[in-house]
Enzyme design. Structure first.
Site, mmCIF file in Angstrom:
data_model
loop_
_atom_site.group_PDB
_atom_site.id
_atom_site.type_symbol
_atom_site.label_atom_id
_atom_site.label_comp_id
_atom_site.label_asym_id
_atom_site.label_seq_id
_atom_site.Cartn_x
_atom_site.Cartn_y
_atom_site.Cartn_z
ATOM 1 N N ASP A 61 9.760 3.623 58.452
ATOM 2 C CA ASP A 61 9.136 4.864 58.016
ATOM 3 C C ASP A 61 7.987 5.154 58.970
ATOM 4 O O ASP A 61 7.033 4.369 59.064
ATOM 5 C CB ASP A 61 8.625 4.711 56.588
ATOM 6 C CG ASP A 61 8.018 5.984 56.028
ATOM 7 O OD1 ASP A 61 7.767 6.927 56.805
ATOM 8 O OD2 ASP A 61 7.785 6.041 54.806
ATOM 9 N N TYR A 151 1.374 21.708 60.301
ATOM 10 C CA TYR A 151 2.488 21.330 61.177
ATOM 11 C C TYR A 151 2.109 21.547 62.639
ATOM 12 O O TYR A 151 2.268 20.649 63.481
ATOM 13 C CB TYR A 151 3.716 22.158 60.811
ATOM 14 C CG TYR A 151 4.929 21.920 61.674
ATOM 15 C CD1 TYR A 151 5.592 20.697 61.652
ATOM 16 C CD2 TYR A 151 5.428 22.926 62.503
ATOM 17 C CE1 TYR A 151 6.722 20.478 62.433
ATOM 18 C CE2 TYR A 151 6.557 22.723 63.282
ATOM 19 C CZ TYR A 151 7.192 21.498 63.249
ATOM 20 O OH TYR A 151 8.298 21.288 64.032
ATOM 21 N N SER A 154 -0.567 19.043 63.757
ATOM 22 C CA SER A 154 -0.085 17.667 63.893
ATOM 23 C C SER A 154 0.637 17.450 65.216
ATOM 24 O O SER A 154 0.490 16.404 65.856
ATOM 25 C CB SER A 154 0.831 17.297 62.715
ATOM 26 O OG SER A 154 2.034 18.052 62.734
#
Length: 248
Positions: A61, A151, A154
């Site tokens: 992950d 978004y 990031s």
């Protein structure tokens, strides 16, 4: 221009769907050896079976630093050296600024920014000299989209980090370049909470762009192949925009 990746070993994060899966299929076809990551073991196993070929699955992950470090340790124990690293794993959870939550912000930053940073750091002992790192960014770093603030930030954060890393890692002959896809038809739309009708209408609206349609992963793959190949040896901190003319 030759872009063969034959005999190279390449790790792709988030390779169980979308651009990551398409990249895996293309690179395998060229004879590469792959390490692929995913967050769901069942899906990861399914993809490995589907791909066939020389594929090593790693449950990881990208939001979990411990997972990343465990993966890197396992690769070192197995003496696996990488010629390429495709930092593809990412999420898009749109939210207007006024409705943005701390969880939305932290989750997006963890997967889209912290994940790639610590994946690259943890894998440094595994990267050959020379090696290529390809970051799957987004056209949203340069074109504003409503509700895509976190978004965009990031992805832009990693691009900014990569500029410095290209200097710091030059002694290792590690090059880092980015691809900025435009709107691409993958599972990211449904995962963002869009229903089928909304997705269909959104894709239809792209008929007015110069390319005349929504992009697909196959539109992105040739650039990935180029950046992981030796043909891109002279590139450092380059950005390849693949948006079908959306930003014009």
């Amino acid at each position: 221009m030759q872009t063969t990746t034959q005999a190279k070993t390449i790790l792709i994060t988030g390779a169980t769907a979308g651009i990551g899966l398409a990249a895996a299929q293309s690179l395998l076809h060229q004879g590469a050896r792959l390490v692929i990551t995913g967050r769901d073991q069942e899906r990861l196993n399914h993809v490995v079976t589907m791909l066939g070929g020389n594929v090593i699955p790693m449950l990881c992950d990208s939001a979990n630093i411990e997972h990343i470090q465990q993966m890197a340790s396992q690769l070192q124990q197995d003496n696996i050296k990488l010629d390429g690293l495709i930092l593809n794993a990412g999420v898009f959870y749109p939210a207007p600024f006024e409705q943005m939550t701390v969880d939305n912000f932290n989750t997006t930053m963890a997967i889209n920014f912290s994940g790639p940073v610590f994946t690259l750091q943890s894998l440094l002992p595994c990267l050959n000299n020379p090696s290529s790192v390809v970051f799957i960014s987004t056209v949203a770093v340069q074109k504003a989209f409503s509700a895509a603030g976190v978004y965009s930030a990031s992805k832009a954060a990693f691009e900014g980090f990569a500029r410095v890393l290209n200097l710091e890692l030059a002694v290792r002959n590690i090059r880092i370049n980015s691809i900025r896809p435009g709107v691409t038809a993958t599972e990211i739309q449904s995962k963002a909470g869009m229903d089928d009708a909304t997705i269909s209408d959104f894709f239809e609206s792209l008929s007015s762009t110069p390319v005349g349609r929504v992009l697909t992963p196959s539109d992105i793959i040739p650039a990935i192949n180029y950046l992981v190949s030796d043909a891109s040896m002279g590139l450092r901190n380059a950005y390849i925009d693949i948006d079908g003319g959306f930003g014009l």
